[in-house]
Design an enzyme around this catalytic site. Structure first.
Site, PDB file in Angstrom:
ATOM      1  N   SER A   7       0.800  -1.374  -0.252  1.00 47.52           N
ATOM      2  CA  SER A   7       0.007  -0.198  -0.037  1.00 47.52           C
ATOM      3  C   SER A   7       0.674   1.155   0.022  1.00 47.52           C
ATOM      4  CB  SER A   7      -1.037  -0.026   1.410  1.00 47.52           C
ATOM      5  OG  SER A   7      -1.640   1.295   1.263  1.00 47.52           O
ATOM      6  N   HIS A  32      -0.922  -1.024  -4.345  1.00 54.32           N
ATOM      7  CA  HIS A  32      -2.230  -0.908  -3.909  1.00 54.32           C
ATOM      8  C   HIS A  32      -2.364   0.750  -3.434  1.00 54.32           C
ATOM      9  CE1 HIS A  32      -5.952  -2.152  -1.538  1.00 54.32           C
ATOM     10  NE2 HIS A  32      -5.700  -1.170  -1.005  1.00 54.32           N
ATOM     11  N   ASP A  34      -4.837   3.574  -2.112  1.00 54.82           N
ATOM     12  CA  ASP A  34      -5.819   3.973  -1.408  1.00 54.82           C
ATOM     13  C   ASP A  34      -6.523   5.403  -1.602  1.00 54.82           C
ATOM     14  OD1 ASP A  34      -6.272   1.667   0.472  1.00 54.82           O
ATOM     15  OD2 ASP A  34      -4.369   1.888   1.207  1.00 54.82           O
ATOM     16  N   MET A  36      -9.178   8.112  -0.606  1.00 58.07           N
ATOM     17  CA  MET A  36      -9.886   8.400   0.496  1.00 58.07           C
ATOM     18  C   MET A  36     -10.486   9.884   0.426  1.00 58.07           C
ATOM     19  SD  MET A  36      -7.957   7.044   3.797  1.00 58.07           S
ATOM     20  CE  MET A  36      -6.599   5.640   3.697  1.00 58.07           C
ATOM     21  N   HIS A  65      -8.048   1.087  -4.483  1.00 61.83           N
ATOM     22  CA  HIS A  65      -9.021   0.829  -3.397  1.00 61.83           C
ATOM     23  C   HIS A  65      -9.801   2.321  -3.325  1.00 61.83           C
ATOM     24  CE1 HIS A  65     -10.021  -0.412   0.911  1.00 61.83           C
ATOM     25  NE2 HIS A  65     -11.208  -0.300   0.026  1.00 61.83           N
ATOM     26  N   MET A  67     -12.197   4.293  -1.298  1.00 64.90           N
ATOM     27  CA  MET A  67     -12.876   4.614  -0.106  1.00 64.90           C
ATOM     28  C   MET A  67     -13.584   5.734  -0.118  1.00 64.90           C
ATOM     29  SD  MET A  67     -10.279   2.849   2.628  1.00 64.90           S
ATOM     30  CE  MET A  67      -8.637   3.189   1.678  1.00 64.90           C
ATOM     31  N   MET A 136     -11.640  -6.244   4.498  1.00 63.28           N
ATOM     32  CA  MET A 136     -10.876  -5.320   5.535  1.00 63.28           C
ATOM     33  C   MET A 136     -10.713  -5.759   6.785  1.00 63.28           C
ATOM     34  SD  MET A 136     -10.250  -2.523   3.751  1.00 63.28           S
ATOM     35  CE  MET A 136      -9.503  -1.826   5.060  1.00 63.28           C
ATOM     36  N   ASP A 174      -6.728  -6.531   3.536  1.00 64.87           N
ATOM     37  CA  ASP A 174      -6.140  -5.124   3.789  1.00 64.87           C
ATOM     38  C   ASP A 174      -5.944  -4.858   5.181  1.00 64.87           C
ATOM     39  OD1 ASP A 174      -5.072  -2.654   3.831  1.00 64.87           O
ATOM     40  OD2 ASP A 174      -6.426  -2.056   2.242  1.00 64.87           O
TER      41      ASP A 174
END
Length: 217
Positions: A7, A32, A34, A36, A65, A67, A136, A174
């Site tokens: 990540s 990965h 992330d 957000m 990913h 979110m 998760m 994750d």
């Protein structure tokens, strides 16, 4: 075979390109990313411009990913920026089937994610349309959290259902993944592991990833 997806949330953002090049050279299978929005989760990370810049510099499979509250609105820009696989949350506000179809329409692989409080059965209606399910093992939003053991049972339930249907769906985990927690997930049926600080924070990322893989054998 276990695949590792470090990540970039744990990377040195002042040296993001160089850090990502280093972990890919050290044997990472993918990166990965992330994303957000500060609404779906209580943190803001990065967006399309960062992914686009990184993808131009670092050749990699980008495991993105989302979110965010309304992932459907952002499928096209993230795929265009370099995402190879897009994961969104079943708890988000976008219609699940429509979002999966939109991801496939852009030529990306689709994955569905569940938070710790969501039962594994929630993804069962969509398994046939997915390339991956992300479980998760921490509350989404921040890196460096402690692994939640309840994730292991969820992984096993999803793997059992996928096998019952004859599916070879990837199952990713994750949160809190290291050489101690990785084998628990692998034994339950996970085959893609997101490791942040355990890889980017290691003095020797190659050795760290080798240790995680070796623990899963």
């Amino acid at each position: 075979m276990i695949k590792l997806s470090p990540s970039i949330l744990a990377a040195d953002f002042a040296e993001l390109g160089r850090s990502c090049e280093a972990v890919m050279a050290a044997g990472a299978d993918m990166l990965h990313v992330d994303v957000m929005d500060g609404a779906f989760v209580p943190n803001i990370s990065l967006g399309v411009p960062v992914l686009a810049a990184l993808a131009k510099r670092v050749p990699a499979f980008y495991d993105v990913h989302l979110m965010i509250r309304r992932p459907l609105q952002y499928i096209k820009p993230f795929c265009a920026a370099g995402a190879n696989l897009l994961t969104f949350h079943i708890e988000a506000e976008s219609p699940v089937e429509q979002t999966i179809q939109a991801i496939h329409d852009e030529g990306c692989r689709a994955a569905l994610c569940i938070k710790p409080a969501t039962p594994p059965e929630a993804v069962f209606p969509y398994l046939d349309a997915l390339e991956m399910v992300l479980v998760m093992s921490v509350e989404p939003g921040f890196g460096g959290q402690k692994f939640m053991p309840a994730a292991v049972e969820k992984i096993a339930a999803i793997r059992a259902e996928a096998q019952r249907r004859g599916l070879s769906t990837d199952i990713e985990v994750d949160g809190g993944i290291d050489a101690a927690t990785a084998p628990l997930c692998a034994a339950a049926g996970a085959n893609v592991l997101v490791a942040g600080s355990a890889v980017f924070g290691a003095k020797d990322p190659a050795a760290a990833m080798s240790a995680i893989r070796a623990a899963c054998v």
